[in-house]
Design a protein around this motif. Structure first.
Motif, PDB file in Angstrom:
ATOM      1  N   MET A 151      39.437 -18.341  35.205  1.00 25.28           N
ATOM      2  CA  MET A 151      40.685 -17.306  34.615  1.00 25.28           C
ATOM      3  C   MET A 151      41.182 -16.736  33.837  1.00 25.28           C
ATOM      4  N   LYS A 152      40.879 -17.113  32.533  1.00 23.75           N
ATOM      5  CA  LYS A 152      41.439 -17.003  31.380  1.00 23.75           C
ATOM      6  C   LYS A 152      40.838 -15.366  31.196  1.00 23.75           C
ATOM      7  N   TYR A 153      39.860 -15.714  31.260  1.00 21.19           N
ATOM      8  CA  TYR A 153      38.999 -14.249  30.971  1.00 21.19           C
ATOM      9  C   TYR A 153      38.939 -12.852  32.759  1.00 21.19           C
ATOM     10  N   TYR A 154      39.800 -13.837  33.385  1.00 22.32           N
ATOM     11  CA  TYR A 154      39.421 -12.935  34.758  1.00 22.32           C
ATOM     12  C   TYR A 154      39.337 -11.278  34.497  1.00 22.32           C
ATOM     13  N   ASN A 155      41.201 -11.265  33.832  1.00 23.83           N
ATOM     14  CA  ASN A 155      41.659  -9.677  34.217  1.00 23.83           C
ATOM     15  C   ASN A 155      40.697  -8.689  32.868  1.00 23.83           C
ATOM     16  N   ASP A 156      39.987  -9.649  31.954  1.00 21.61           N
ATOM     17  CA  ASP A 156      39.961  -8.676  30.997  1.00 21.61           C
ATOM     18  C   ASP A 156      38.213  -9.209  30.985  1.00 21.61           C
ATOM     19  N   SER A 157      36.813  -9.084  31.687  1.00 23.28           N
ATOM     20  CA  SER A 157      35.602  -9.603  32.241  1.00 23.28           C
ATOM     21  C   SER A 157      34.851  -7.914  32.141  1.00 23.28           C
ATOM     22  N   TYR A 158      34.396  -7.479  33.807  1.00 23.80           N
ATOM     23  CA  TYR A 158      33.818  -6.306  34.627  1.00 23.80           C
ATOM     24  C   TYR A 158      35.209  -5.098  33.967  1.00 23.80           C
ATOM     25  N   ASP A 159      34.359  -4.477  34.161  1.00 19.89           N
ATOM     26  CA  ASP A 159      34.842  -3.154  33.945  1.00 19.89           C
ATOM     27  C   ASP A 159      34.729  -2.341  34.924  1.00 19.89           C
ATOM     28  N   TYR A 160      33.340  -2.269  36.178  1.00 20.56           N
ATOM     29  CA  TYR A 160      32.196  -1.878  36.660  1.00 20.56           C
ATOM     30  C   TYR A 160      31.784  -2.926  37.228  1.00 20.56           C
ATOM     31  N   ILE A 161      31.428  -2.613  38.967  1.00 27.78           N
ATOM     32  CA  ILE A 161      30.544  -3.350  39.707  1.00 27.78           C
ATOM     33  C   ILE A 161      29.943  -2.853  40.613  1.00 27.78           C
ATOM     34  N   MET A 162      28.263  -3.683  40.362  1.00 27.40           N
ATOM     35  CA  MET A 162      27.414  -3.066  40.987  1.00 27.40           C
ATOM     36  C   MET A 162      26.451  -3.697  41.431  1.00 27.40           C
ATOM     37  N   THR A 163      27.336  -3.789  42.793  1.00 22.80           N
ATOM     38  CA  THR A 163      25.918  -5.031  43.824  1.00 22.80           C
ATOM     39  C   THR A 163      26.140  -3.903  45.541  1.00 22.80           C
ATOM     40  N   TYR A 164      26.426  -4.872  46.362  1.00 16.50           N
ATOM     41  CA  TYR A 164      25.495  -3.987  47.435  1.00 16.50           C
ATOM     42  C   TYR A 164      26.708  -4.244  48.792  1.00 16.50           C
ATOM     43  N   ARG A 165      28.477  -4.434  48.065  1.00 18.09           N
ATOM     44  CA  ARG A 165      29.296  -4.311  48.519  1.00 18.09           C
ATOM     45  C   ARG A 165      29.851  -2.700  48.027  1.00 18.09           C
ATOM     46  N   GLN A 166      30.025  -2.583  49.960  1.00 19.15           N
ATOM     47  CA  GLN A 166      30.488  -1.139  49.664  1.00 19.15           C
ATOM     48  C   GLN A 166      31.760  -1.353  48.834  1.00 19.15           C
ATOM     49  N   GLY A 167      32.445  -0.174  48.274  1.00 15.90           N
ATOM     50  CA  GLY A 167      33.493   0.299  47.870  1.00 15.90           C
ATOM     51  C   GLY A 167      33.048  -0.418  45.965  1.00 15.90           C
ATOM     52  N   SER A 168      32.098  -0.491  45.372  1.00 11.71           N
ATOM     53  CA  SER A 168      31.806  -1.109  44.358  1.00 11.71           C
ATOM     54  C   SER A 168      31.081   0.359  43.525  1.00 11.71           C
ATOM     55  N   ASP A 169      31.130  -0.156  42.590  1.00 11.51           N
ATOM     56  CA  ASP A 169      31.384   1.294  41.502  1.00 11.51           C
ATOM     57  C   ASP A 169      29.585   2.082  42.038  1.00 11.51           C
ATOM     58  N   PHE A 170      28.479   1.473  41.619  1.00 11.14           N
ATOM     59  CA  PHE A 170      27.529   1.968  41.747  1.00 11.14           C
ATOM     60  C   PHE A 170      26.423   0.395  43.042  1.00 11.14           C
ATOM     61  N   LEU A 171      26.272   1.161  43.997  1.00 10.17           N
ATOM     62  CA  LEU A 171      26.048   0.955  45.363  1.00 10.17           C
ATOM     63  C   LEU A 171      24.909   0.263  44.820  1.00 10.17           C
TER      64      LEU A 171
END
Ligand SMILES: *[C@@H]1O[C@H](CO)[C@@H](O)[C@H](O)[C@H]1NC(C)=O
Ligand SMILES: *[C@@H]1O[C@H](CO)[C@@H](O)[C@H](O)[C@H]1NC(C)=O
Length: 389
Positions: A151-171
């Motif tokens: 929780m503490k870092y919830y808003n301050d960690s990943y900038d980009y998402i690279m997964t199989y999920r649609q809408g990822s920054d890098f699919l």
């Protein structure tokens, strides 16, 4: 603001009638703002610009990405691999290790879910502006919950998402349907059932852990239709279920492409390999819409479309006895091509370039405070609740 003489006003006005770009010059002319940086910039300019935008991490124009992992990913290691990416003026460099000293001098970090890290340590080592990438090719059920920041870092960690999920920054794609390239001619009326075994092929029931009763399902279906099973990965480790699948699947009318988890968008290689090999996949995993989004039209059979295993078996038998009906599952080959993507291709340098390009673009955003620009998905909703078991 300095007053502008009438002649100057008219002259500027005339020029500006024709070009939009001039409006910018006009607006900025009297107050001598720094010149807008041209797109194709010399690398030295990047360095001097970087001095006030973000700390210069390396002595020359190189952008370094750390793969936070100890496993061998495409030969990346402690020795930097350097290359150039189209559209990125600085050299790209990748180092794979879990050394916090590397983190301190990297422009970005890709966290591999099988590795371990302390969020506290990572945050204290993180230089300002360093981009963090959430990477997973596995579904939530298969990876450590520790990949999600507390929780503490919830808003301050990943900038980009690279997964199989649609809408990822890098699919992270296991394949895709290319609608611009028909695989066969429009007048190709071959019988796709010719020379194929009428039985289905599926993973060995006990082969791998699955979050649902996959093994039972296979055993039940086997009571109605013959199923050849295969065991992949006997000698090689690590490997995916698809190894050994590709050569065998060609000679079957149907394949069981049963994903190990039922998670949104989680569609793995077997689906694409089956389609590319001229076999009709019988799928179970996410909902039909998710397959339709990435696959060709009328190309697969979804287990959920049937109320019982018996009913599914009857449908398989119907298609097995009727080539006309069976061939309708291949009409899409006149419209497009399915490409399956191998794990090794995912980490080829050209497929990592989009990360370097994105880091470059974000770095170029003048006046944006990069540290307040983090991606904030609702992790509970987006990640954990994306599976129904
Ligand atoms: C981590 O990196 C630093 C700096 O390159 C190096 O001196 C150190 O030996 C590395 N540590 C490990 C455990 O490899
Ligand atoms: C994270 O950001 C959201 C939206 O700005 C906010 O509602 C939430 O309280 C923040 N969470 C934490 C732990 O700071």
């Amino acid at each position: 603001m300095r007053p502008i003489s009438l002649r100057r006003f008219i002259a500027l006005g005339m020029i500006c009638l024709s070009t939009v770009g001039c409006l910018v010059i006009w607006a900025t002319e009297p107050i001598r703002r720094p010149k807008a940086r041209p797109k194709d910039i010399h690398s030295d300019d990047i360095l001097s610009y970087s001095f006030f935008q973000r700390p210069v991490l390396t002595s020359k124009c190189t952008r370094q990405l750390q793969f936070w992992t100890n496993s061998n990913v495409n030969g990346y290691s402690d020795d930097a691999i350097r290359f150039h990416c189209p559209g990125v003026p600085c050299e790209a460099s990748i180092i794979a290790n879990t050394n916090i000293s590397t983190t301190k001098v990297s422009d970005g970090v890709v966290f591999f879910p099988e590795a371990k890290w302390s969020w506290k340590k990572m945050h204290s080592a993180r230089p300002r502006g360093q981009k963090w990438v959430f990477f997973s090719r596995e579904s939530p059920s298969m990876i450590s919950p520790g990949v999600i920041p507390p929780m503490k870092y919830y808003n301050d960690s990943y900038d980009y998402i690279m997964t199989y999920r649609q809408g990822s920054d890098f699919l992270v794609e296991f394949g895709h349907y290319d609608e611009t390239r028909p695989e066969v001619r429009a007048d190709d009326d071959r019988n796709w059932a010719t020379k194929k075994k009428n039985i289905v092929i599926g993973p060995a029931a006990d082969y791998q852990f699955a979050t649902w009763q996959r093994g039972n399902f296979i055993k039940e279906l086997q009571e109605f239709v013959p199923i050849d099973t295969y065991k992949a990965c006997i000698d090689s480790k690590p490997c995916t279920e698809s190894e050994g699948f590709e050569e065998k699947v060609r000679s079957y009318k149907f394949s069981l492409a049963l994903d190990i988890s039922r998670c949104r968008d989680f569609i793995t290689e077997q689906f694409f390999v089956s389609l590319a090999s001229g076999t009709v996949p019988i799928v179970d995993g996410p909902a039909r819409e998710d397959y339709e989004r990435v696959g060709p039209p009328n190309s697969f059979i979804h287990v959920n479309d049937f109320t019982s295993v018996h009913e599914l078996a009857d449908y398989i038998k119907l298609l097995d006895g009727n080539d006309e009906l069976y061939n309708r599952f291949f009409d899409w080959k006149k419209l497009g091509t399915v490409v399956s993507i191998k794990m090794a291709d995912l980490f080829a340098t050209e497929n990592i370039c989009p990360i370097f390009l994105r880091m470059h673009e974000d770095e170029m955003k003048i006046g944006t405070d990069v540290t307040t620009n983090r991606k904030v998905p609702d992790w509970d909703e987006w990640w954990w609740n994306s599976c129904s078991y």
